[in-house]
Design a protein around this motif. Structure first.
Motif, PDB file in Angstrom:
ATOM      1  N   HIS A 131       1.837  24.873  76.850  1.00 26.61           N
ATOM      2  CA  HIS A 131       0.883  23.914  76.292  1.00 26.61           C
ATOM      3  C   HIS A 131      -0.308  23.804  77.226  1.00 26.61           C
ATOM      4  N   GLN A 132      -1.379  23.210  76.733  1.00 23.76           N
ATOM      5  CA  GLN A 132      -2.476  22.847  77.622  1.00 23.76           C
ATOM      6  C   GLN A 132      -2.031  21.648  78.444  1.00 23.76           C
ATOM      7  N   VAL A 133      -2.339  21.670  79.721  1.00 27.81           N
ATOM      8  CA  VAL A 133      -2.042  20.554  80.616  1.00 27.81           C
ATOM      9  C   VAL A 133      -3.378  19.990  81.077  1.00 27.81           C
ATOM     10  N   GLY A 134      -3.545  18.688  80.985  1.00 28.87           N
ATOM     11  CA  GLY A 134      -4.796  18.049  81.382  1.00 28.87           C
ATOM     12  C   GLY A 134      -5.702  17.790  80.188  1.00 28.87           C
ATOM     13  N   ALA A 135      -6.822  17.139  80.479  1.00 27.11           N
ATOM     14  CA  ALA A 135      -7.728  16.691  79.432  1.00 27.11           C
ATOM     15  C   ALA A 135      -8.595  17.796  78.844  1.00 27.11           C
ATOM     16  N   LEU A 136      -8.960  18.767  79.667  1.00 27.64           N
ATOM     17  CA  LEU A 136      -9.916  19.782  79.246  1.00 27.64           C
ATOM     18  C   LEU A 136      -9.289  21.167  79.269  1.00 27.64           C
ATOM     19  N   GLY A 137      -9.673  22.003  78.349  1.00 31.58           N
ATOM     20  CA  GLY A 137      -9.136  23.357  78.271  1.00 31.58           C
ATOM     21  C   GLY A 137      -9.967  24.343  79.072  1.00 31.58           C
ATOM     22  N   VAL A 138      -9.889  25.587  78.672  1.00 27.40           N
ATOM     23  CA  VAL A 138     -10.613  26.655  79.357  1.00 27.40           C
ATOM     24  C   VAL A 138     -12.110  26.494  79.101  1.00 27.40           C
ATOM     25  N   GLY A 139     -12.877  26.535  80.191  1.00 30.62           N
ATOM     26  CA  GLY A 139     -14.323  26.370  80.077  1.00 30.62           C
ATOM     27  C   GLY A 139     -15.096  27.394  80.884  1.00 30.62           C
ATOM     28  N   CYS A 140     -14.397  28.319  81.535  1.00 28.94           N
ATOM     29  CA  CYS A 140     -15.056  29.373  82.307  1.00 28.94           C
ATOM     30  C   CYS A 140     -14.093  30.550  82.422  1.00 28.94           C
TER      31      CYS A 140
END
Length: 157
Positions: A131-140
């Protein structure tokens, strides 16, 4: 939620003081407290911390709790907190219920950029929970560019 750069100057819970609630998909970074949890501190009722990043606290534990109020953690990355990632009440949760302790690989946390590199263990598919962990996903993109020796030499001509 993204909770960053807060300071509890008189007590615990620099990032969050949890008393029976749920933190889910949160990123808590660069928070501090004079006592207990610089990232998250649990009091009456404990609570749940699910798929969150608690990292780089300025002071205190990543996750701490009052006696008998330890939270349930599930698929969290608790990493590099100065007093330790967990206090003795919470106990080390690394390797339990999908929790891990790895550099979250923020795109630029020193500049308050909490998006993740695509190689981050917190990105979807890169962790034990898938799963995604944290508030924001991949951004770079991947921070290391692969290139041949010839291409590298050509940069210096």
């Amino acid at each position: 939620c993204t909770i960053t750069r807060n300071d509890a100057t008189a007590g615990s819970g620099g990032g969050a003081l949890l008393e029976g609630g749920v933190l889910r998909w949160c990123t808590l970074v660069d928070n501090s407290a004079t006592d207990g949890g610089g990232g998250v501190h649990c009091g009456t009722g404990g609570g749940e911390i699910i798929e969150c990043i608690v990292a780089f606290s300025e002071s205190g534990y990543g996750v701490a709790a009052e006696e008998g109020c330890a939270p349930a953690l599930d698929c969290c990355d608790v990493y590099q907190n100065p007093a330790g990632n967990y206090d003795s009440v919470v106990g080390d949760q690394t390797g339990t219920d999908g929790n891990f302790s790895l550099d979250p690989q923020f795109c630029g946390w020193e500049y308050a950029n909490y998006w993740l590199f695509d190689t981050s263990p917190c990105a979807y598919g890169n962790n034990p929970c898938d799963h995604q962990v944290g508030a924001l996903g991949v951004g770079c993109d991947d921070p290391v560019e692969t290139m041949s020796w010839g291409r590298l030499k050509a940069l210096w001509k």
